[in-house]
Design a protein around this motif. Structure first.
Motif, PDB file in Angstrom:
ATOM      1  N   VAL A 136      10.223 -12.088   0.141  1.00 45.02           N
ATOM      2  CA  VAL A 136      10.385 -11.005  -0.828  1.00 45.02           C
ATOM      3  C   VAL A 136       9.179 -10.972  -1.759  1.00 45.02           C
ATOM      4  O   VAL A 136       8.588  -9.917  -2.011  1.00 45.02           O
ATOM      5  CB  VAL A 136      11.700 -11.200  -1.616  1.00 45.02           C
ATOM      6  CG1 VAL A 136      11.746 -10.252  -2.807  1.00 45.02           C
ATOM      7  CG2 VAL A 136      12.893 -10.981  -0.720  1.00 45.02           C
ATOM      8  N   VAL A 137       8.762 -12.182  -2.233  1.00 41.90           N
ATOM      9  CA  VAL A 137       7.659 -12.233  -3.189  1.00 41.90           C
ATOM     10  C   VAL A 137       6.370 -11.744  -2.541  1.00 41.90           C
ATOM     11  O   VAL A 137       5.635 -10.945  -3.102  1.00 41.90           O
ATOM     12  CB  VAL A 137       7.493 -13.677  -3.721  1.00 41.90           C
ATOM     13  CG1 VAL A 137       6.205 -13.795  -4.522  1.00 41.90           C
ATOM     14  CG2 VAL A 137       8.673 -14.054  -4.584  1.00 41.90           C
ATOM     15  N   LEU A 181       1.171  -6.778  -5.697  1.00 43.99           N
ATOM     16  CA  LEU A 181       0.724  -7.675  -6.765  1.00 43.99           C
ATOM     17  C   LEU A 181       1.035  -7.102  -8.142  1.00 43.99           C
ATOM     18  O   LEU A 181       1.556  -7.791  -9.017  1.00 43.99           O
ATOM     19  CB  LEU A 181      -0.786  -7.895  -6.609  1.00 43.99           C
ATOM     20  CG  LEU A 181      -1.427  -8.847  -7.606  1.00 43.99           C
ATOM     21  CD1 LEU A 181      -0.937 -10.249  -7.369  1.00 43.99           C
ATOM     22  CD2 LEU A 181      -2.931  -8.780  -7.491  1.00 43.99           C
ATOM     23  N   ILE A 182       0.753  -5.801  -8.316  1.00 42.16           N
ATOM     24  CA  ILE A 182       0.924  -5.195  -9.639  1.00 42.16           C
ATOM     25  C   ILE A 182       2.404  -5.182 -10.014  1.00 42.16           C
ATOM     26  O   ILE A 182       2.793  -5.514 -11.130  1.00 42.16           O
ATOM     27  CB  ILE A 182       0.311  -3.775  -9.656  1.00 42.16           C
ATOM     28  CG1 ILE A 182      -1.201  -3.894  -9.408  1.00 42.16           C
ATOM     29  CG2 ILE A 182       0.584  -3.077 -10.963  1.00 42.16           C
ATOM     30  CD1 ILE A 182      -1.861  -2.610  -9.047  1.00 42.16           C
ATOM     31  N   TRP A 183       3.238  -4.820  -9.048  1.00 40.61           N
ATOM     32  CA  TRP A 183       4.683  -4.807  -9.288  1.00 40.61           C
ATOM     33  C   TRP A 183       5.188  -6.190  -9.621  1.00 40.61           C
ATOM     34  O   TRP A 183       6.027  -6.377 -10.504  1.00 40.61           O
ATOM     35  CB  TRP A 183       5.419  -4.263  -8.063  1.00 40.61           C
ATOM     36  CG  TRP A 183       5.431  -2.772  -8.033  1.00 40.61           C
ATOM     37  CD1 TRP A 183       4.733  -1.966  -7.195  1.00 40.61           C
ATOM     38  CD2 TRP A 183       6.138  -1.913  -8.922  1.00 40.61           C
ATOM     39  NE1 TRP A 183       4.949  -0.664  -7.487  1.00 40.61           N
ATOM     40  CE2 TRP A 183       5.822  -0.591  -8.557  1.00 40.61           C
ATOM     41  CE3 TRP A 183       7.006  -2.141  -9.997  1.00 40.61           C
ATOM     42  CZ2 TRP A 183       6.330   0.506  -9.208  1.00 40.61           C
ATOM     43  CZ3 TRP A 183       7.525  -1.040 -10.646  1.00 40.61           C
ATOM     44  CH2 TRP A 183       7.197   0.260 -10.275  1.00 40.61           C
ATOM     45  N   ARG A 184       4.654  -7.175  -8.863  1.00 39.62           N
ATOM     46  CA  ARG A 184       5.077  -8.554  -9.083  1.00 39.62           C
ATOM     47  C   ARG A 184       4.751  -8.964 -10.519  1.00 39.62           C
ATOM     48  O   ARG A 184       5.571  -9.537 -11.235  1.00 39.62           O
ATOM     49  CB  ARG A 184       4.335  -9.463  -8.097  1.00 39.62           C
ATOM     50  CG  ARG A 184       5.250 -10.330  -7.275  1.00 39.62           C
ATOM     51  CD  ARG A 184       4.433 -11.257  -6.420  1.00 39.62           C
ATOM     52  NE  ARG A 184       3.663 -10.525  -5.408  1.00 39.62           N
ATOM     53  CZ  ARG A 184       2.615 -11.031  -4.792  1.00 39.62           C
ATOM     54  NH1 ARG A 184       2.195 -12.245  -5.079  1.00 39.62           N
ATOM     55  NH2 ARG A 184       1.984 -10.331  -3.894  1.00 39.62           N
ATOM     56  N   PRO A 204      -1.502  -5.415 -21.799  1.00 43.72           N
ATOM     57  CA  PRO A 204      -2.552  -4.599 -21.160  1.00 43.72           C
ATOM     58  C   PRO A 204      -3.583  -5.418 -20.387  1.00 43.72           C
ATOM     59  O   PRO A 204      -3.859  -5.087 -19.224  1.00 43.72           O
ATOM     60  CB  PRO A 204      -3.164  -3.835 -22.332  1.00 43.72           C
ATOM     61  CG  PRO A 204      -2.113  -3.846 -23.374  1.00 43.72           C
ATOM     62  CD  PRO A 204      -1.382  -5.124 -23.226  1.00 43.72           C
ATOM     63  N   PRO A 205      -4.153  -6.500 -20.971  1.00 45.83           N
ATOM     64  CA  PRO A 205      -5.132  -7.262 -20.172  1.00 45.83           C
ATOM     65  C   PRO A 205      -4.537  -7.848 -18.902  1.00 45.83           C
ATOM     66  O   PRO A 205      -5.209  -7.860 -17.851  1.00 45.83           O
ATOM     67  CB  PRO A 205      -5.584  -8.383 -21.109  1.00 45.83           C
ATOM     68  CG  PRO A 205      -5.083  -8.055 -22.435  1.00 45.83           C
ATOM     69  CD  PRO A 205      -4.046  -7.018 -22.346  1.00 45.83           C
ATOM     70  N   VAL A 206      -3.292  -8.302 -18.976  1.00 48.12           N
ATOM     71  CA  VAL A 206      -2.683  -8.908 -17.778  1.00 48.12           C
ATOM     72  C   VAL A 206      -2.543  -7.868 -16.684  1.00 48.12           C
ATOM     73  O   VAL A 206      -2.880  -8.107 -15.518  1.00 48.12           O
ATOM     74  CB  VAL A 206      -1.321  -9.551 -18.125  1.00 48.12           C
ATOM     75  CG1 VAL A 206      -0.563  -9.908 -16.852  1.00 48.12           C
ATOM     76  CG2 VAL A 206      -1.514 -10.774 -18.985  1.00 48.12           C
ATOM     77  N   ARG A 252      -5.927  -6.883  -7.346  1.00 48.85           N
ATOM     78  CA  ARG A 252      -5.470  -6.104  -6.203  1.00 48.85           C
ATOM     79  C   ARG A 252      -6.661  -5.462  -5.493  1.00 48.85           C
ATOM     80  O   ARG A 252      -6.755  -5.461  -4.271  1.00 48.85           O
ATOM     81  CB  ARG A 252      -4.485  -5.041  -6.700  1.00 48.85           C
ATOM     82  CG  ARG A 252      -3.979  -4.120  -5.641  1.00 48.85           C
ATOM     83  CD  ARG A 252      -2.914  -4.794  -4.784  1.00 48.85           C
ATOM     84  NE  ARG A 252      -2.614  -3.982  -3.620  1.00 48.85           N
ATOM     85  CZ  ARG A 252      -2.638  -4.430  -2.379  1.00 48.85           C
ATOM     86  NH1 ARG A 252      -2.937  -5.692  -2.154  1.00 48.85           N
ATOM     87  NH2 ARG A 252      -2.345  -3.659  -1.373  1.00 48.85           N
ATOM     88  N   ARG A 253      -7.571  -4.930  -6.305  1.00 50.20           N
ATOM     89  CA  ARG A 253      -8.735  -4.272  -5.722  1.00 50.20           C
ATOM     90  C   ARG A 253      -9.579  -5.290  -4.936  1.00 50.20           C
ATOM     91  O   ARG A 253     -10.017  -5.030  -3.819  1.00 50.20           O
ATOM     92  CB  ARG A 253      -9.570  -3.643  -6.828  1.00 50.20           C
ATOM     93  CG  ARG A 253     -10.330  -2.420  -6.333  1.00 50.20           C
ATOM     94  CD  ARG A 253     -11.272  -1.904  -7.374  1.00 50.20           C
ATOM     95  NE  ARG A 253     -10.604  -1.127  -8.390  1.00 50.20           N
ATOM     96  CZ  ARG A 253     -11.231  -0.686  -9.491  1.00 50.20           C
ATOM     97  NH1 ARG A 253     -12.503  -0.967  -9.688  1.00 50.20           N
ATOM     98  NH2 ARG A 253     -10.588   0.027 -10.391  1.00 50.20           N
ATOM     99  N   LEU A 254      -9.773  -6.467  -5.542  1.00 48.87           N
ATOM    100  CA  LEU A 254     -10.549  -7.526  -4.872  1.00 48.87           C
ATOM    101  C   LEU A 254      -9.858  -7.969  -3.592  1.00 48.87           C
ATOM    102  O   LEU A 254     -10.501  -8.198  -2.562  1.00 48.87           O
ATOM    103  CB  LEU A 254     -10.723  -8.723  -5.808  1.00 48.87           C
ATOM    104  CG  LEU A 254     -11.678  -8.498  -6.968  1.00 48.87           C
ATOM    105  CD1 LEU A 254     -11.685  -9.718  -7.874  1.00 48.87           C
ATOM    106  CD2 LEU A 254     -13.086  -8.218  -6.461  1.00 48.87           C
ATOM    107  N   GLU A 255      -8.525  -8.042  -3.665  1.00 47.85           N
ATOM    108  CA  GLU A 255      -7.758  -8.481  -2.492  1.00 47.85           C
ATOM    109  C   GLU A 255      -7.964  -7.506  -1.340  1.00 47.85           C
ATOM    110  O   GLU A 255      -8.214  -7.897  -0.201  1.00 47.85           O
ATOM    111  CB  GLU A 255      -6.284  -8.548  -2.873  1.00 47.85           C
ATOM    112  CG  GLU A 255      -5.416  -9.223  -1.842  1.00 47.85           C
ATOM    113  CD  GLU A 255      -3.951  -9.150  -2.201  1.00 47.85           C
ATOM    114  OE1 GLU A 255      -3.279 -10.163  -2.111  1.00 47.85           O
ATOM    115  OE2 GLU A 255      -3.482  -8.065  -2.606  1.00 47.85           O
TER     116      GLU A 255
END
Lengths: 226, 651
Positions: free
Chosen positions: B312-313, B318-321, B361-363, B371-374
């Protein structure tokens, strides 16, 4: 009078071809590159063109494509054997046949003759219902005769049956076993070599160069097809 | 012997031998212990006899005093007559005629007599009845009102006393013990060894049957090991302990119930050992336990749970997590503040709010950057080298990492291009060289042919032209072969494998070469398989291989012999074999034969360039087959082995 265009950047090869094809009937026109060849075909009455593939300015393949835009004369490509991908490309853009360098004089004149015969005599599409025709081969089931580019060929009854079977299904690959069962009408029990020998003989009678057949092609390891 | 032991009777015999050996070992051990206690190894036979005799006599005397003084009974001692004297030398009591004979002069014969002295204290109550009588050591007198008195007993052993009296018997027992006192250890050792051997044997034969290799566990085998031990051994042990407690007060007699109780316990232990021996042999000792089964179920459950959670994880973006985690933790913090903040709830709440506004916001931005790097990393890993990471909006280390990724993809694509270019150049070089060689060669061949055709008076010219033609033709073949070899060995040859029938290769080759074989005086014997034998091969390349092999056969085989072409099916594939008898002796090894420019005939008189086998080997290997040459005397064998194509195989 037949006008033949010979196009090669190597002058010596053009000359040799001229000598091989020296015939009262033929008149030679020379060109040294593809562009020149296309112009000559456009300007003069050319009945057959022999084009080298590797030429400066414009190569043989491009020239073939250009000529095909306005003319349906027979085109024979000249090529070195290792460039087989070029051959396929050339045949696809409209060439009728090819000769590999270094060539055999007899083969050259035979191919030229055969192409001219088809161009003048047959012009394609004269096959009646009783006759099967694939490329330059015509087979008359009623008269039991076979002609290659209009020239009659003598076949044994077995060879005739094999040829008929394959001509009825052009493109289909027949395994030696299938051919045996269809022609001999009995199960093949290790008699496949007989078929291979018959096909070899058939090719010797119908092909200009039996090692590089144009009609009865060998799919090694699978069978034979037309 | 083994056959007998594997039967039920054999097993029972072993079982009984074990049981009796162990029991006898125990009995002899107890005997040895008793003998040590009795001083069989420290005292001489006479000393022991004397000591035991004295002890017995003193015991008799004590009995007489106790009974007479305590209960006013004259105690009868079998085989003995006696006299009891008081302190003042007064005769208090007696038993038997012989006791008085000394005084009366009776002729009743007496074997021996002893006089024994005792210090006796009596404790009497107010009315004078005796509460206890104690014989005591004069160095340690008890304190009684009555004080102490000296008594003496004279014991007479009657001559007619029966021989089986304890008193008569014990010297014989001591003598027997003396004879046995060392042998008993030998017996212990003997029975111990017998017990151990039969026990080991029993463990070995348990679960075995005659003539069968596998084990036959008994019905007990289904019960888990730990459960079996818990259900049998524990209650049995408890029962035995309670039995010991029951009899713990009964002195020396305690040993009898202890031993008798040990026997069933031992039988149970032995049976359990047999069952466990089978478990060890079938390697199920640990697996066949309740604990193991429970643990396994637990571990499986935990693993499944863990897999589910991680699935599930992993499948949550990533952003949702990140967002979900922030919301969850924030809610938890808020819950804590509201519930346990007490009077400072409002202060804590404002801190909480401030922290969230500052940190969230920073997090989230970091998550977006990650996510973009991934994505960029995934693209790079899957071979997409053209995509670049968009570095706009990335900050600090993320930006540096993105730039590194971009640089990496740039470097890799440069190298890939370089490689492709060099590959293409190699192929082009080969093609161009072949073309450039062939064009002048064409003219050489054509013109030498033309010279030969020219009518000429000079026969030498004709001969020279013929030589030119022959050698230029040879040169043509050499060039063609060289191009082929360089392409094949540099991997610049396209191979397009198709499903082919190995049988057809052989029959077609034989057919194509029928004429030439006949001209060379050879007979082809083709043995094919009745069913198609499918392999993956490129028909064009295979023809080249067979063409080379068959033309070698025509060139080098001894005229008048047979050429065998057959198929051999192996475990992994199929081997096509061509065998012929060489005309010239083959003094080259198979390895040398496949080397370039090596020819079977050292004189190099036949036409050929020595590239045929090398090309064949390269081509077969390019198609995933193996090419092998073997030479056995004059027998030359070429085998081409390919993996079998199974009906379900895709390309």
């Amino acid at each position: 009078m037949v006008n033949i265009l010979i196009c090669d950047d190597e002058k010596d090869i053009v000359n040799a071809l001229k000598i091989y094809l020296s015939d009262a009937e033929y008149h030679m026109i020379e060109a040294s590159n593809g562009k020149e060849a296309v112009e000559k075909v456009r300007q003069e009455e050319v009945h057959l063109a022999i084009l080298d593939i590797m030429m400066p300015v414009m190569d043989g393949i491009e020239a073939t494509a250009k000529i095909r835009e306005f003319s349906n004369i027979p085109i024979i490509l000249l090529t070195a054997k290792s460039e087989d991908s070029d051959i396929v490309l050339g045949l696809n853009v409209g060439a009728d046949d090819y000769i590999t360098k270094p060539f055999n004089p007899v083969e050259v004149s035979a191919r030229v003759k055969s192409q001219l015969r088809r161009y003048f005599i047959l012009r394609g599409g004269t096959a009646s219902e009783e006759t099967l025709s694939v490329g330059g081969i015509e087979l008359s089931d009623r008269a039991k005769t076979v002609t290659i580019d209009g020239e009659p060929v003598n076949l044994t009854p077995t060879e005739f049956e094999i040829l008929k079977l394959m001509m009825k299904n052009p493109g289909k690959v027949f395994s030696p076993r299938e051919i045996y069962q269809e022609v001999w009408k009995e199960p093949a029990l290790g008699s496949e070599n007989t078929v291979a020998v018959h096909i070899r003989h058939l090719r010797e009678k119908t092909e200009i160069d039996p090692a590089n057949p144009r009609y009865i092609k060998v799919m090694f390891g699978r069978g034979y097809y037309i | 012997m083994k056959r007998f032991l594997y039967t039920a009777g054999g097993k029972t015999t072993l079982f009984l031998i074990t049981v009796f050996s162990v029991i006898l070992t125990a009995v002899f051990s107890i005997a040895a212990g008793a003998m040590i206690g009795q001083g069989f190894y420290t005292q001489s036979k006479a000393q022991m006899t004397n000591r035991v005799r004295t002890e017995l006599l003193e015991e008799y005397g004590r009995e007489i005093i106790y009974h007479k003084l305590g209960f006013h009974i004259d105690r009868e001692i079998p085989g003995f007559d006696w006299l009891l004297w008081g302190e003042d030398g007064k005769l208090i009591a007696w038993m038997g005629d012989s006791a008085l004979s000394e005084d009366t002069g009776s002729d009743k014969s007496i074997a021996e007599n002893w006089e024994l002295h005792y210090n006796v204290a009596r404790d009497a109550d107010d009315r004078g009845s005796i509460r206890s009588v104690i014989v005591y050591d004069p160095d340690d007198p008890p304190v009684f009102e009555d004080g102490s008195k000296n008594y003496s007993v004279t014991l007479f052993l009657r001559d007619d006393a029966e021989t089986f009296l304890p008193f008569r018997l014990f010297p014989k027992l001591i003598a027997a013990g003396y004879r046995l006192r060392y042998i008993v250890y030998l017996l212990i050792l003997l029975f111990l060894l017998t017990g151990i051997f039969s026990f080991v044997g029993l463990m070995c034969v348990s679960g075995r049957r005659n003539g069968q290799e596998e084990l036959f566990p008994g019905p007990l085998h289904k019960v888990p090991t730990d459960l079996l031990l818990l259900l049998t051994l524990l209650p049995a042990t408890l029962l035995y302990i309670s039995l010991l407690e029951e009899f713990s007060g009964s002195g020396a007699a305690f040993i009898i119930p202890a031993c008798l109780g040990a026997v069933p316990l031992f039988l149970l232990l032995l049976s359990l050992s047999m069952s466990i021996a089978v478990r060890i042999k079938t390697r199920t000792t640990m697996k066949n336990t309740l604990i193991y089964r429970i643990l396994r179920v637990l571990i499986r459950g935990l693993r499944a749970l863990f897999t589910g959670i991680s699935y599930v994880v992993r499948n949550t973006p990533l952003i949702w997590r990140t967002a979900l985690s922030i919301v969850l933790f924030s809610a938890l913090e808020l819950f804590m503040i509201v519930n346990f903040g007490g009077s400072r709830t409002d202060v804590l709440f404002s801190f909480w709010l401030f922290e969230k506004i500052l940190l969230v916001p920073p997090v989230i931005l970091a998550a977006i950057a990650l996510r973009r790097l991934e994505r960029a990393g995934q693209a790079l890993a899957s071979g997409n080298l053209t995509g670049k990471v968009d570095t706009r909006g990335l900050f600090l280390n993320f930006r540096a990492h993105a730039e590194n990724l971009n640089r990496l993809s740039g470097t890799i694509s440069e190298q890939v291009e370089e490689r492709i270019r060099s590959e293409r150049m190699k192929t082009e070089l080969i093609t161009n060289v072949s073309h450039d060689l062939k064009t002048p060669l064409t003219s050489i061949i054509n013109y030498s042919d033309l010279i030969a055709r020219e009518p000429c008076d000079n026969p030498k010219i004709t001969e020279y032209a013929e030589v030119l033609t022959r050698h230029s033709d040879k040169l043509r073949r050499l060039i063609e072969d060289l191009v082929e070899v360089s392409k094949a060995s540099s991997g610049n040859l396209e191979v397009s494998p198709e499903p082919c029938d190995a049988n057809v290769f052989l029959s077609q080759s034989a057919g194509e070469y029928a004429e030439r074989l006949k001209n060379a005086g050879l007979t082809a014997v083709v043995e094919t398989q009745p069913a198609p034998v499918m392999i993956l091969a490129d028909p064009r390349r295979m023809w080249r291989v067979f063409d080379n092999l068959m033309s070698n056969v025509c060139k080098y085989a001894q005229s008048g012999t047979r050429v065998y072409m057959d198929l051999a099916l192996t475990d992994t594939g199929v081997c096509m074999m061509i065998k012929n008898i060489s005309r010239e002796p083959l003094n080259l090894s198979p390895e040398e034969l496949t080397e370039r420019f090596v020819r079977g005939d050292v004189s190099r008189s036949t036409d050929g360039n020595g590239l045929g086998l090398s090309i064949a080997a390269s081509l077969v290997e390019l198609q995933g087959g193996t090419f092998q040459i073997s030479v056995d005397g004059d027998l030359f064998k070429a085998s081409l082995c390919f993996p079998l194509l199974l009906p379900g195989d895709s390309r």
